[in-house]
Scaffold this active site. Structure first.
Site, PDB file in Angstrom:
ATOM      1  N   LEU A  78       0.818  -1.217   0.000  1.00  0.00           N
ATOM      2  CA  LEU A  78       0.000   0.000   0.000  1.00  0.00           C
ATOM      3  C   LEU A  78       0.852   1.268   0.000  1.00  0.00           C
ATOM      4  CD1 LEU A  78      -2.696  -1.125   2.624  1.00  0.00           C
ATOM      5  CD2 LEU A  78      -2.622  -1.556   0.171  1.00  0.00           C
ATOM      6  N   ALA A  79       2.160   1.137   0.127  1.00  0.00           N
ATOM      7  CA  ALA A  79       3.016   2.338   0.172  1.00  0.00           C
ATOM      8  C   ALA A  79       3.136   2.956  -1.218  1.00  0.00           C
ATOM      9  CB  ALA A  79       4.401   1.975   0.697  1.00  0.00           C
ATOM     10  N   SER A 123      -4.621   1.861  -9.187  1.00  0.00           N
ATOM     11  CA  SER A 123      -5.476   3.042  -9.023  1.00  0.00           C
ATOM     12  C   SER A 123      -6.297   3.361 -10.270  1.00  0.00           C
ATOM     13  CB  SER A 123      -4.577   4.243  -8.697  1.00  0.00           C
ATOM     14  OG  SER A 123      -5.272   5.441  -8.865  1.00  0.00           O
ATOM     15  N   GLU A 125      -6.629   6.148 -11.301  1.00  0.00           N
ATOM     16  CA  GLU A 125      -5.875   7.193 -12.026  1.00  0.00           C
ATOM     17  C   GLU A 125      -5.224   6.618 -13.287  1.00  0.00           C
ATOM     18  OE1 GLU A 125      -5.129  10.811 -11.497  1.00  0.00           O
ATOM     19  OE2 GLU A 125      -7.102  10.342 -10.725  1.00  0.00           O
ATOM     20  N   TYR A 147       2.020  10.298 -11.517  1.00  0.00           N
ATOM     21  CA  TYR A 147       1.496   9.301 -10.563  1.00  0.00           C
ATOM     22  C   TYR A 147       0.774   8.183 -11.320  1.00  0.00           C
ATOM     23  CZ  TYR A 147      -1.647   7.127  -7.173  1.00  0.00           C
ATOM     24  OH  TYR A 147      -2.330   6.204  -6.409  1.00  0.00           O
TER      25      TYR A 147
HETATM   26  P1  NAP Z   1      -1.353   7.550   1.849  1.00  0.00           P
HETATM   27  O1  NAP Z   1      -2.279   7.880   2.976  1.00  0.00           O
HETATM   28  O2  NAP Z   1      -0.683   8.641   1.100  1.00  0.00           O
HETATM   29  O3  NAP Z   1      -0.223   6.569   2.447  1.00  0.00           O
HETATM   30  C1  NAP Z   1       0.941   6.282   1.730  1.00  0.00           C
HETATM   31  C2  NAP Z   1       1.855   5.431   2.589  1.00  0.00           C
HETATM   32  O4  NAP Z   1       3.033   5.116   1.836  1.00  0.00           O
HETATM   33  C3  NAP Z   1       2.328   6.091   3.884  1.00  0.00           C
HETATM   34  O5  NAP Z   1       2.350   5.126   4.909  1.00  0.00           O
HETATM   35  C4  NAP Z   1       3.750   6.517   3.547  1.00  0.00           C
HETATM   36  O6  NAP Z   1       4.613   6.580   4.654  1.00  0.00           O
HETATM   37  C5  NAP Z   1       4.165   5.347   2.665  1.00  0.00           C
HETATM   38  N1  NAP Z   1       5.354   5.637   1.858  1.00  0.00           N
HETATM   39  C6  NAP Z   1       5.548   6.676   1.006  1.00  0.00           C
HETATM   40  N2  NAP Z   1       6.770   6.610   0.453  1.00  0.00           N
HETATM   41  C7  NAP Z   1       7.381   5.511   0.981  1.00  0.00           C
HETATM   42  C8  NAP Z   1       8.659   4.918   0.809  1.00  0.00           C
HETATM   43  N3  NAP Z   1       9.579   5.447   0.003  1.00  0.00           N
HETATM   44  N4  NAP Z   1       8.936   3.779   1.486  1.00  0.00           N
HETATM   45  C9  NAP Z   1       8.027   3.243   2.332  1.00  0.00           C
HETATM   46  N5  NAP Z   1       6.798   3.764   2.544  1.00  0.00           N
HETATM   47  C10 NAP Z   1       6.476   4.885   1.880  1.00  0.00           C
HETATM   48  O7  NAP Z   1      -2.104   6.646   0.768  1.00  0.00           O
HETATM   49  P2  NAP Z   1      -3.488   5.816   0.893  1.00  0.00           P
HETATM   50  O8  NAP Z   1      -4.601   6.708   0.543  1.00  0.00           O
HETATM   51  O9  NAP Z   1      -3.491   5.082   2.159  1.00  0.00           O
HETATM   52  O10 NAP Z   1      -3.319   4.810  -0.323  1.00  0.00           O
HETATM   53  C11 NAP Z   1      -2.735   3.520  -0.149  1.00  0.00           C
HETATM   54  C12 NAP Z   1      -2.265   3.010  -1.508  1.00  0.00           C
HETATM   55  O11 NAP Z   1      -3.363   2.894  -2.391  1.00  0.00           O
HETATM   56  C13 NAP Z   1      -1.269   3.912  -2.217  1.00  0.00           C
HETATM   57  O12 NAP Z   1      -0.412   3.074  -2.965  1.00  0.00           O
HETATM   58  C14 NAP Z   1      -2.124   4.722  -3.161  1.00  0.00           C
HETATM   59  O13 NAP Z   1      -1.367   5.164  -4.250  1.00  0.00           O
HETATM   60  C15 NAP Z   1      -3.153   3.672  -3.551  1.00  0.00           C
HETATM   61  N6  NAP Z   1      -4.474   4.149  -3.923  1.00  0.00           N
HETATM   62  C16 NAP Z   1      -5.163   4.969  -3.082  1.00  0.00           C
HETATM   63  C17 NAP Z   1      -6.454   5.328  -3.400  1.00  0.00           C
HETATM   64  C18 NAP Z   1      -7.261   6.203  -2.482  1.00  0.00           C
HETATM   65  O14 NAP Z   1      -8.290   6.735  -2.935  1.00  0.00           O
HETATM   66  N7  NAP Z   1      -6.887   6.361  -1.218  1.00  0.00           N
HETATM   67  C19 NAP Z   1      -7.048   4.838  -4.582  1.00  0.00           C
HETATM   68  C20 NAP Z   1      -6.311   4.003  -5.395  1.00  0.00           C
HETATM   69  C21 NAP Z   1      -5.038   3.634  -5.057  1.00  0.00           C
HETATM   70  P3  NAP Z   1       4.923   7.973   5.454  1.00  0.00           P
HETATM   71  O15 NAP Z   1       3.901   8.027   6.538  1.00  0.00           O
HETATM   72  O16 NAP Z   1       6.305   7.731   5.949  1.00  0.00           O
HETATM   73  O17 NAP Z   1       4.809   9.086   4.465  1.00  0.00           O
HETATM   74  O1  F7E Z   2      -8.423  15.147  -6.255  1.00  0.00           O
HETATM   75  C1  F7E Z   2      -9.978  18.129  -7.805  1.00  0.00           C
HETATM   76  C2  F7E Z   2      -8.721  17.582  -8.445  1.00  0.00           C
HETATM   77  O2  F7E Z   2      -6.377  15.042  -4.859  1.00  0.00           O
HETATM   78  C3  F7E Z   2      -9.706  14.795  -6.707  1.00  0.00           C
HETATM   79  C4  F7E Z   2      -5.379   9.691  -4.653  1.00  0.00           C
HETATM   80  O3  F7E Z   2      -5.716   8.899  -3.537  1.00  0.00           O
HETATM   81  O4  F7E Z   2      -7.413   9.086  -5.761  1.00  0.00           O
HETATM   82  C5  F7E Z   2      -6.649  10.192  -5.328  1.00  0.00           C
HETATM   83  O5  F7E Z   2      -6.275  11.004  -6.413  1.00  0.00           O
HETATM   84  C6  F7E Z   2     -10.214  15.819  -7.716  1.00  0.00           C
HETATM   85  C7  F7E Z   2      -9.197  16.186  -8.814  1.00  0.00           C
HETATM   86  O6  F7E Z   2      -7.572  12.911  -5.512  1.00  0.00           O
HETATM   87  C8  F7E Z   2      -8.929  20.596  -5.364  1.00  0.00           C
HETATM   88  O7  F7E Z   2      -8.319  18.379  -9.548  1.00  0.00           O
HETATM   89  C9  F7E Z   2     -10.376  20.461  -6.970  1.00  0.00           C
HETATM   90  O8  F7E Z   2      -9.844  16.203 -10.065  1.00  0.00           O
HETATM   91  O9  F7E Z   2      -8.588  14.368  -3.849  1.00  0.00           O
HETATM   92  P1  F7E Z   2      -7.706  14.413  -5.019  1.00  0.00           P
HETATM   93  P2  F7E Z   2      -7.142  12.249  -6.906  1.00  0.00           P
HETATM   94  O10 F7E Z   2      -6.234  13.124  -7.667  1.00  0.00           O
HETATM   95  O11 F7E Z   2      -8.383  11.766  -7.578  1.00  0.00           O
HETATM   96  C10 F7E Z   2      -6.760   8.222  -6.707  1.00  0.00           C
HETATM   97  C11 F7E Z   2      -7.681   7.079  -7.027  1.00  0.00           C
HETATM   98  C12 F7E Z   2      -5.410   7.807  -6.276  1.00  0.00           C
HETATM   99  O12 F7E Z   2      -4.951   6.724  -6.608  1.00  0.00           O
HETATM  100  C13 F7E Z   2      -4.547   8.855  -5.627  1.00  0.00           C
HETATM  101  O13 F7E Z   2      -3.494   8.246  -4.888  1.00  0.00           O
HETATM  102  O14 F7E Z   2     -10.474  17.041  -7.031  1.00  0.00           O
HETATM  103  N1  F7E Z   2      -9.744  19.272  -6.918  1.00  0.00           N
HETATM  104  N2  F7E Z   2      -9.904  21.291  -6.030  1.00  0.00           N
HETATM  105  C14 F7E Z   2      -8.826  19.318  -5.921  1.00  0.00           C
HETATM  106  N3  F7E Z   2      -7.968  18.387  -5.463  1.00  0.00           N
HETATM  107  C15 F7E Z   2      -7.181  18.722  -4.408  1.00  0.00           C
HETATM  108  N4  F7E Z   2      -6.327  17.808  -3.907  1.00  0.00           N
HETATM  109  N5  F7E Z   2      -7.227  19.976  -3.837  1.00  0.00           N
HETATM  110  C16 F7E Z   2      -8.085  20.948  -4.270  1.00  0.00           C
HETATM  111  O15 F7E Z   2      -8.118  22.047  -3.753  1.00  0.00           O
END
Ligand code: NAP
Ligand code: F7E
Length: 321
Positions: A78-79, A123, A125, A147
């Site tokens: 998940l990192a 993701s 994305e 990303y």
């Molecule tokens: P998050 O809150 O940003 O957590 C990221 C984690 O990765 C943190 O624990 C961070 O540690 C760790 N990390 C970053 N760089 C690292 C490195 N070089 N070595 C080891 N650990 C590292 O992300 P999340 O929302 O929980 O998402 C979990 C995973 O799902 C990620 O891979 C993200 O890209 C993916 N994802 C998320 C979403 C979503 O909507 N949340 C959707 C699709 C995919 P620190 O605390 O040290 O920074």
């Molecule tokens: O943006 C718009 C922005 O940064 C969502 C990550 O967990 O989900 C996440 O990525 C939308 C975008 O998430 C602001 O332009 C408007 O269209 O919350 P976000 P994300 O980019 O969708 C995917 C699935 C992942 O995998 C990623 O790790 O919202 N937006 N105004 C804004 N976004 C931010 N951050 N801040 C604003 O002020």
């Protein structure tokens, strides 16, 4: 007792996954990197129940040793550097962690303990400029950020290691999932926190970027079960995980203000182009048919309920500080 290793344990998903697996009786190991300040806020309540191992996704040596030592039955990778705007300002670092970090983990598993089942956090994305609506496992990818491109590498290298070395390696293509533990830089939490602060008279304006962007937002807790279920299957395969609904940032903001009884929400919002991205992902919506059919998984929390949970949690938190 089953053993699992979670990378990204200090993040939103890692903390929920740790709780989920502890509840199922697992011994949980969490990979965490060295930082100068404490990053264990999200897992402080369970820290004595898990084992933290020090390593970094950019350091092959630490990863291989951890896998050899721990011999986890399940690995949840998940990192990542997960914030899209940071991937534009730090594209190479994002590639190192979010793309190459995956092959480092897979190499560690292949060499250190190939029996481990491996979950990769892919993701939505990766769909970026979506080629199809809604998006399923068969939709072609078109990432729109460093990303998204890095995640695509992580996705395909997981498929490649499954096919080349017969590893049980799967990818969950998760759409946006949120919670009170979401980082405050992501738009949902930025909004819920600002709404709470505005209600309490601590903030005047909420400055956003592209409020017309649409996302498929679910509740993070619901997604942990899907990730786990993927590793409990007989066959290793990839799944799209999302709600099947899409909403704009504008709608999210309107409903968040409604939770605190503010109806003239537009008066509090300012749009600033500094928050726009060089390339945007306009519309994401999941086709979760495969997950429903094979994993028997479905989201439990509605869009309104998610917003309610996030705003109320931030109200409570902001009232204390
Ligand atoms: P998050 O809150 O940003 O957590 C990221 C984690 O990765 C943190 O624990 C961070 O540690 C760790 N990390 C970053 N760089 C690292 C490195 N070089 N070595 C080891 N650990 C590292 O992300 P999340 O929302 O929980 O998402 C979990 C995973 O799902 C990620 O891979 C993200 O890209 C993916 N994802 C998320 C979403 C979503 O909507 N949340 C959707 C699709 C995919 P620190 O605390 O040290 O920074
Ligand atoms: O943006 C718009 C922005 O940064 C969502 C990550 O967990 O989900 C996440 O990525 C939308 C975008 O998430 C602001 O332009 C408007 O269209 O919350 P976000 P994300 O980019 O969708 C995917 C699935 C992942 O995998 C990623 O790790 O919202 N937006 N105004 C804004 N976004 C931010 N951050 N801040 C604003 O002020």
């Amino acid at each position: 007792m089953k053993t699992a290793l979670i990378t990204g344990i200090t993040g939103q998903d890692g903390s929920y996954m740790a709780e989920f697996l502890l509840n199922k009786g697992y011994q949980v190991y969490g990979l965490s990197r060295r930082t100068s300040t404490v990053t264990t806020e999200r897992i402080s309540h369970i820290i004595d129940k898990i084992k933290i191992v020090e390593g970094d996704l950019v350091d092959q040596h630490s990863l291989t040793h951890i896998i050899k030592d721990v011999k986890p039955q399940e690995v949840y990778n998940l990192a990542a550097q997960s914030f899209v705007p940071s991937s534009f300002s730090q594209p190479v670092l994002t590639g190192e962690i979010t793309a190459l970090g995956v092959i480092r983990m897979l190499e560690a598993v292949r060499i250190g303990y190939p029996k481990a089942k491996f979950y990769q956090a892919s993701s939505s994305e990766m769909f970026g400029k979506a080629q199809e609506v809604p998006q399923s496992e068969k939709t072609p990818f078109y990432p729109r950020s460093p990303y998204g491109v890095a995640k695509l590498y992580g996705h395909w290298i997981t498929v490649n290691y499954r096919e080349s070395y017969n590893l049980f390696a799967v990818s969950g293509i998760c759409f946006n999932h949120e919670s009170p533990r979401r980082g405050t830089e992501f738009v949902t939490r930025k909004i819920s926190q600002a709404v709470a602060r505005i209600k309490l008279g601590k903030q005047k304006k909420l400055v956003l970027g592209n409020i017309d962007a649409k996302r498929d937002w679910g509740y993070a807790l619901d997604y942990m079960e899907a990730m786990w279920l993927m590793l409990q299957q007989k066959k290793a395969q990839d799944f799209v995980i999302g709600t099947g609904e899409t909403h704009s940032v504008k709608e999210f903001a309107k409903l968040a203000f409604e939770v605190v009884g503010i109806n003239n929400w537009e008066d509090y919002i300012e749009v600033n182009r500094t928050h726009f991205r060089p390339a945007e992902v306009d519309l994401l919506i999941a086709d979760n048919t495969k997950a429903k059919k094979i994993l028997k998984w479905q989201p439990k929390t509605s869009f309104r309920k998610l917003i309610d949970i996030m705003v109320k949690s931030d109200l409570e938190r902001e009232a204390k500080v």
